[in-house]
Design a protein around this motif. Structure first.
Motif, mmCIF file in Angstrom:
data_model
loop_
_atom_site.group_PDB
_atom_site.id
_atom_site.type_symbol
_atom_site.label_atom_id
_atom_site.label_comp_id
_atom_site.label_asym_id
_atom_site.label_seq_id
_atom_site.Cartn_x
_atom_site.Cartn_y
_atom_site.Cartn_z
ATOM 1 N N LEU A 44 0.665 -1.086 -0.050
ATOM 2 C CA LEU A 44 0.001 0.034 -0.063
ATOM 3 C C LEU A 44 0.902 1.373 -0.179
ATOM 4 N N GLN A 45 1.882 1.133 0.661
ATOM 5 C CA GLN A 45 2.742 2.394 0.711
ATOM 6 C C GLN A 45 3.516 2.470 -0.651
ATOM 7 N N SER A 48 0.290 5.254 -5.266
ATOM 8 C CA SER A 48 0.167 6.633 -5.379
ATOM 9 C C SER A 48 -0.755 7.117 -4.436
ATOM 10 N N ASP A 49 -0.900 8.464 -4.012
ATOM 11 C CA ASP A 49 -1.894 8.827 -3.380
ATOM 12 C C ASP A 49 -3.333 8.697 -4.009
ATOM 13 N N LEU A 52 -4.554 5.439 -3.635
ATOM 14 C CA LEU A 52 -4.969 5.041 -2.265
ATOM 15 C C LEU A 52 -6.488 5.605 -2.302
ATOM 16 N N LYS A 58 -6.186 6.840 3.139
ATOM 17 C CA LYS A 58 -5.154 8.005 3.178
ATOM 18 C C LYS A 58 -3.902 7.473 3.474
ATOM 19 N N ARG A 59 -2.856 7.922 3.148
ATOM 20 C CA ARG A 59 -1.475 7.407 3.572
ATOM 21 C C ARG A 59 -1.393 7.297 4.989
ATOM 22 N N GLU A 60 -1.847 8.327 5.855
ATOM 23 C CA GLU A 60 -1.443 8.198 7.159
ATOM 24 C C GLU A 60 -2.325 6.929 7.893
ATOM 25 N N ILE A 62 -2.700 3.879 6.301
ATOM 26 C CA ILE A 62 -2.183 2.561 5.809
ATOM 27 C C ILE A 62 -2.226 1.269 7.136
#
Length: 71
Positions: A44-45, A48-49, A52, A58-60, A62
């Motif tokens: 997942l990291q 790309s945004d 996601l 959201k990236r935060e 994950i």
């Protein structure tokens, strides 16, 4: 006149307890990094945004998303 210097151990070994602790820490790190959940986090990291956002993440969020069944 000749001088001879012989080094039997150029780099002395660390104390036994230090080597054991380092080996154990390395094993624990390797074990943790190869768990399926950590592979999921890395996958997942790598997205790309925008990718996601398509998944509703959201990236935060994950780690919270991947480990939601544990916590």
């Amino acid at each position: 006149m000749a001088h001879a210097i012989s080094y039997t151990d150029t780099y002395p070994k660390a104390p036994l307890f230090t080597r054991i602790a380092h080996g154990l820490a390395t094993w624990i790190d390797s074990y943790a990094e190869n768990q399926p959940r950590m592979r999921g986090v890395r996958a997942l990291q790598a997205m790309s945004d925008a990718q996601l956002a398509e998944r509703g993440l959201k990236r935060e969020d994950i780690v919270r998303h991947v480990f939601r069944g544990i916590y």
